[in-house]
Design a protein around this motif. Structure first.
Motif, mmCIF file in Angstrom:
data_model
loop_
_atom_site.group_PDB
_atom_site.id
_atom_site.type_symbol
_atom_site.label_atom_id
_atom_site.label_comp_id
_atom_site.label_asym_id
_atom_site.label_seq_id
_atom_site.Cartn_x
_atom_site.Cartn_y
_atom_site.Cartn_z
ATOM 1 N N ALA A 170 0.840 -1.209 0.000
ATOM 2 C CA ALA A 170 0.000 0.000 0.000
ATOM 3 C C ALA A 170 0.868 1.249 0.000
ATOM 4 O O ALA A 170 0.568 2.226 -0.688
ATOM 5 C CB ALA A 170 -0.913 -0.002 1.222
ATOM 6 N N SER A 224 2.129 1.771 -3.473
ATOM 7 C CA SER A 224 1.078 2.310 -4.343
ATOM 8 C C SER A 224 0.892 3.793 -4.085
ATOM 9 O O SER A 224 0.765 4.591 -5.013
ATOM 10 C CB SER A 224 -0.253 1.595 -4.088
ATOM 11 N N ARG A 225 0.898 4.152 -2.797
ATOM 12 C CA ARG A 225 0.715 5.552 -2.418
ATOM 13 C C ARG A 225 1.879 6.403 -2.949
ATOM 14 O O ARG A 225 1.671 7.482 -3.489
ATOM 15 C CB ARG A 225 0.636 5.647 -0.894
ATOM 16 N N LEU A 280 1.519 6.932 -6.582
ATOM 17 C CA LEU A 280 0.463 7.916 -6.835
ATOM 18 C C LEU A 280 0.986 9.327 -6.580
ATOM 19 O O LEU A 280 0.782 10.233 -7.403
ATOM 20 C CB LEU A 280 -0.725 7.621 -5.914
ATOM 21 N N LEU A 281 1.687 9.498 -5.466
ATOM 22 C CA LEU A 281 2.210 10.834 -5.139
ATOM 23 C C LEU A 281 3.224 11.291 -6.182
ATOM 24 O O LEU A 281 3.263 12.467 -6.546
ATOM 25 C CB LEU A 281 2.838 10.834 -3.736
ATOM 26 N N ALA A 282 4.035 10.357 -6.656
ATOM 27 C CA ALA A 282 5.034 10.717 -7.677
ATOM 28 C C ALA A 282 4.341 11.178 -8.954
ATOM 29 O O ALA A 282 4.757 12.149 -9.594
ATOM 30 C CB ALA A 282 5.945 9.527 -7.954
ATOM 31 N N ARG A 283 3.253 10.486 -9.340
ATOM 32 C CA ARG A 283 2.520 10.895 -10.542
ATOM 33 C C ARG A 283 1.851 12.260 -10.337
ATOM 34 O O ARG A 283 1.828 13.106 -11.222
ATOM 35 C CB ARG A 283 1.468 9.843 -10.902
ATOM 36 N N LEU A 284 1.301 12.445 -9.141
ATOM 37 C CA LEU A 284 0.693 13.746 -8.834
ATOM 38 C C LEU A 284 1.735 14.854 -8.904
ATOM 39 O O LEU A 284 1.488 15.933 -9.450
ATOM 40 C CB LEU A 284 0.102 13.715 -7.421
ATOM 41 N N ALA A 285 2.919 14.558 -8.326
ATOM 42 C CA ALA A 285 3.991 15.560 -8.308
ATOM 43 C C ALA A 285 4.397 15.927 -9.730
ATOM 44 O O ALA A 285 4.570 17.105 -10.050
ATOM 45 C CB ALA A 285 5.181 15.027 -7.525
ATOM 46 N N ARG A 295 2.549 15.654 -12.393
ATOM 47 C CA ARG A 295 1.413 16.334 -13.034
ATOM 48 C C ARG A 295 1.382 17.828 -12.679
ATOM 49 O O ARG A 295 1.020 18.674 -13.497
ATOM 50 C CB ARG A 295 0.111 15.653 -12.599
ATOM 51 N N PHE A 296 1.792 18.133 -11.429
ATOM 52 C CA PHE A 296 1.742 19.535 -10.994
ATOM 53 C C PHE A 296 3.092 20.236 -11.121
ATOM 54 O O PHE A 296 3.269 21.343 -10.599
ATOM 55 C CB PHE A 296 1.202 19.629 -9.561
ATOM 56 N N LEU A 305 6.139 19.436 -9.939
ATOM 57 C CA LEU A 305 7.008 19.515 -8.758
ATOM 58 C C LEU A 305 8.342 18.870 -9.089
ATOM 59 O O LEU A 305 8.403 17.701 -9.456
ATOM 60 C CB LEU A 305 6.341 18.778 -7.594
ATOM 61 N N SER A 353 11.160 15.460 -6.934
ATOM 62 C CA SER A 353 10.116 14.737 -6.209
ATOM 63 C C SER A 353 10.262 13.228 -6.306
ATOM 64 O O SER A 353 9.290 12.515 -6.390
ATOM 65 C CB SER A 353 8.750 15.149 -6.740
ATOM 66 N N THR A 377 10.695 9.558 -4.991
ATOM 67 C CA THR A 377 10.246 8.943 -3.735
ATOM 68 C C THR A 377 11.002 7.657 -3.502
ATOM 69 O O THR A 377 11.589 7.122 -4.411
ATOM 70 C CB THR A 377 8.746 8.610 -3.785
ATOM 71 N N PHE A 419 -5.953 3.387 -4.781
ATOM 72 C CA PHE A 419 -5.012 4.406 -5.234
ATOM 73 C C PHE A 419 -5.220 4.770 -6.699
ATOM 74 O O PHE A 419 -4.456 5.512 -7.275
ATOM 75 C CB PHE A 419 -3.584 3.958 -4.959
ATOM 76 N N LEU A 421 -4.531 12.181 -14.188
ATOM 77 C CA LEU A 421 -3.082 11.958 -14.052
ATOM 78 C C LEU A 421 -2.565 11.106 -15.207
ATOM 79 O O LEU A 421 -1.510 11.344 -15.745
ATOM 80 C CB LEU A 421 -2.759 11.271 -12.728
ATOM 81 N N THR A 443 -5.609 6.807 -13.637
ATOM 82 C CA THR A 443 -5.754 7.490 -12.345
ATOM 83 C C THR A 443 -6.310 8.901 -12.507
ATOM 84 O O THR A 443 -5.899 9.644 -13.401
ATOM 85 C CB THR A 443 -4.390 7.591 -11.634
ATOM 86 N N ARG A 479 -1.556 26.216 -8.551
ATOM 87 C CA ARG A 479 -0.786 24.954 -8.646
ATOM 88 C C ARG A 479 0.331 24.926 -7.601
ATOM 89 O O ARG A 479 0.668 23.880 -7.069
ATOM 90 C CB ARG A 479 -0.192 24.806 -10.052
ATOM 91 N N ARG A 507 1.366 22.069 -5.056
ATOM 92 C CA ARG A 507 2.738 21.530 -4.976
ATOM 93 C C ARG A 507 3.221 21.481 -3.529
ATOM 94 O O ARG A 507 3.871 20.526 -3.125
ATOM 95 C CB ARG A 507 3.704 22.413 -5.774
ATOM 96 N N LEU A 546 1.683 18.583 -1.892
ATOM 97 C CA LEU A 546 2.330 17.345 -2.354
ATOM 98 C C LEU A 546 3.711 17.193 -1.723
ATOM 99 O O LEU A 546 4.134 16.082 -1.382
ATOM 100 C CB LEU A 546 2.449 17.343 -3.883
ATOM 101 N N LEU A 601 4.955 14.002 0.257
ATOM 102 C CA LEU A 601 6.152 13.252 -0.153
ATOM 103 C C LEU A 601 7.164 13.149 0.978
ATOM 104 O O LEU A 601 7.823 12.132 1.136
ATOM 105 C CB LEU A 601 6.793 13.919 -1.379
#
Lengths: 319, 180
Positions: A297, A300-301, A304-309, A311-312, A314, A317, A319, B5, B61, B65, B166, B170, B173, B177
């Motif tokens: 888990a 997976s998290r 997900l956070l890496a993809r979010l980072a 996308r925005f 960052l 980032s 992990t 997720f 994403l 996702t 954004r 960030r 996030l 992280l």
């Protein structure tokens, strides 16, 4: 750095020579001599040299640091720091590093003779304790701004004046004066922006003289910087690191894969924004590394956070 | 088995008129589903509508996702929506307005309400409308928060500016992280 040894017993002199050479690991190249001159930064003398020392120091500059080796640590005549002759290399090495850090920081202050009048407003804000007051009025030519330091805001008649002030901030010639409580009536029609963002923006001006490298001592954040309008991914990365534990500039540069000069400039900006505090010692990387074993888990998290980072937008980032 | 997720959620919270709906619109791929009605509050405000239940939009994403973005209604009588929308959220962006003369007190109250729902919920505070408030004091907002949760990011931003909005995401996030 220039160091001089006077009248030291050979075993101690040997330990000190090794400790001085080890300073290279912290970026200090130390030149050793056996006579005091106007260039001397540090004098390492045995207490037995006595009055001879006073005479020699007449040739040294006033900011020269003296360590007098005696039977025990303490404070000697005229407030000179004394250090036990028996001190091992493992203690001499960090002691010298601390001294060189303070000499470098002292030397880079705008009121030291070689820098007088050459530093811009950001550097003065970061180093002059008399400017640590709630409100300051700054003027350079036609550009006028008010820094509400304790409120983390900068005020001017227009946005363009704030941008213009940021571009000039690291150039010399600023008049800075504290505003006493009685004088403070904030102009209601002036615009207000983030002070932290303003200070970071000022680092981008290519015409300004470079800022000195900060002392390589561990620091951490007192408050999160207001980076809402600061388009600088490295500033965000450094803020996040400094939030968790104390780091030195060279450690941050390694961690962020950034030039130490860039990291150092951002630390000066954070310092000018009253965001940094010194830490006695940098904690080890235990906090960052002491994570429990990762479960599926967790993985997976993290993914997900890496993809979010990404996308925005960052940076840094992983992990 | 459903992969929890495959869908992530962040929540924008804060009082009426702070700029939550505008911020959500700025970062979304899809037009937000809003439950807006005409604003009948103070007439000197630019605000023409207000949200009475929730805002919802998505950010894609990748093919598998989706990030769900929710906006909590600011009205106190809709507070019962909070636990429903906060369940499973990665974190919260608390949006406050510098126009509010009691923004520090409001920050403390919202902080208390949100952490009462979930004690270690990652929260970033975004303050809007600060550019036209010369009296706004970020130091007071910082001081209003309890110190037991470490440093809390508080940033001023313009929710009409997509890049600044954004940036707030960030920072959230970055918090997530660094928690690992």
């Amino acid at each position: 750095m220039y160091a001089t040894t006077l009248g030291l017993p050979e075993p101690l002199a040997l330990r000190l020579r090794i400790a001085l050479k080890l300073q290279a690991g912290h970026g200090y190249r130390v030149r050793l001599s056996d006579s005091v001159s106007a260039q001397t930064d540090l004098v390492l003398a045995d207490a037995s040299v006595g009055d001879h020392l006073t005479r020699l120091l007449g040739r040294a500059r006033r900011s020269c640091v003296i360590l007098l080796f005696t039977d025990q640590d303490g404070v000697g005549p005229n407030g000179v720091r004394t250090v036990a002759r028996s001190k091992p290399l493992t203690e001499l090495q960090p002691l010298l590093r601390t001294i060189f850090d303070s000499i470098r920081e002292q030397g880079s202050r705008p009121d030291s003779s070689e820098n007088a009048g050459r530093q811009g407003a950001l550097f003065q804000l970061a180093t002059k304790t008399e400017l640590d007051c709630p409100n300051l009025r700054l003027q350079r030519g036609e550009t006028r701004i008010i820094l509400r330091r304790w409120a983390s805001r900068v005020l001017a008649r227009s946005y363009s004046e704030i941008i213009s002030a940021a571009e000039q901030l690291n150039q010399p010639g600023w008049q800075i004066e504290p505003m006493h409580q009685a004088q403070v009536s904030l102009p209601v029609d002036w615009v207000s922006r983030s002070l932290d963002g303003f200070l970071i923006r000022s680092l981008r001006s290519g015409e300004s003289p470079p800022l000195p490298v900060v002392a390589d001592t561990p620091v951490r954040l007192r408050d999160w910087p207001d980076l809402g309008d600061a388009d600088d991914p490295l500033a965000l990365q450094i803020a996040a690191l400094l939030c968790n534990r104390a780091w030195t500039a060279s450690e941050l540069a390694r961690e962020c894969s950034a030039p130490v000069e860039r990291v150092s400039s951002l630390l000066w900006a954070f310092k000018a924004g009253r965001l940094l505090q010194n830490a006695q010692t940098a904690s080890t990387a235990v906090v960052a590394n002491a994570r429990p074993a990762r479960s599926t888990a967790d993985d997976s998290r993290s993914g997900l956070l890496a993809r979010l980072a990404r996308r925005f937008g960052l940076q840094g980032s992983t992990t | 088995m459903i992969d929890p997720f495959a869908t992530a959620k962040i929540v924008f919270a804060g009082p009426v008129g702070a700029g939550k709906s505008t911020a959500i619109r700025m970062i979304s791929d899809t037009a937000p589903v809003s439950t807006e009605v005409p604003w009948l509050g103070e007439s000197d405000s630019d605000k023409q509508t207000t949200t009475v239940a929730l805002d919802f939009s998505t950010v894609l994403l990748d093919d598998e996702t989706t990030l769900q973005v929710f906006g909590l209604p600011g009205q106190e009588h809709l507070a019962f929506m909070r636990p429903i929308l906060l369940t499973g959220a990665l974190g919260v962006i608390l949006v406050l307005s510098a126009n509010d003369s009691e923004v520090a007190e409001s920050c403390r109250a919202w902080w208390t309400a949100l952490t009462a729902e979930e004690a270690d919920l990652p929260i970033v505070i975004g303050i809007t409308h600060s550019d036209r408030c010369p009296d706004f004091d970020l130091g007071k907002v910082r001081a209003a928060l309890p110190s037991d949760r470490g440093l809390v990011p508080i940033l001023t931003f313009d929710p009409r500016d997509a890049e600044q909005t954004r940036q707030i995401v960030r920072v959230l996030l970055t918090l997530l992280l660094h928690r690992g």
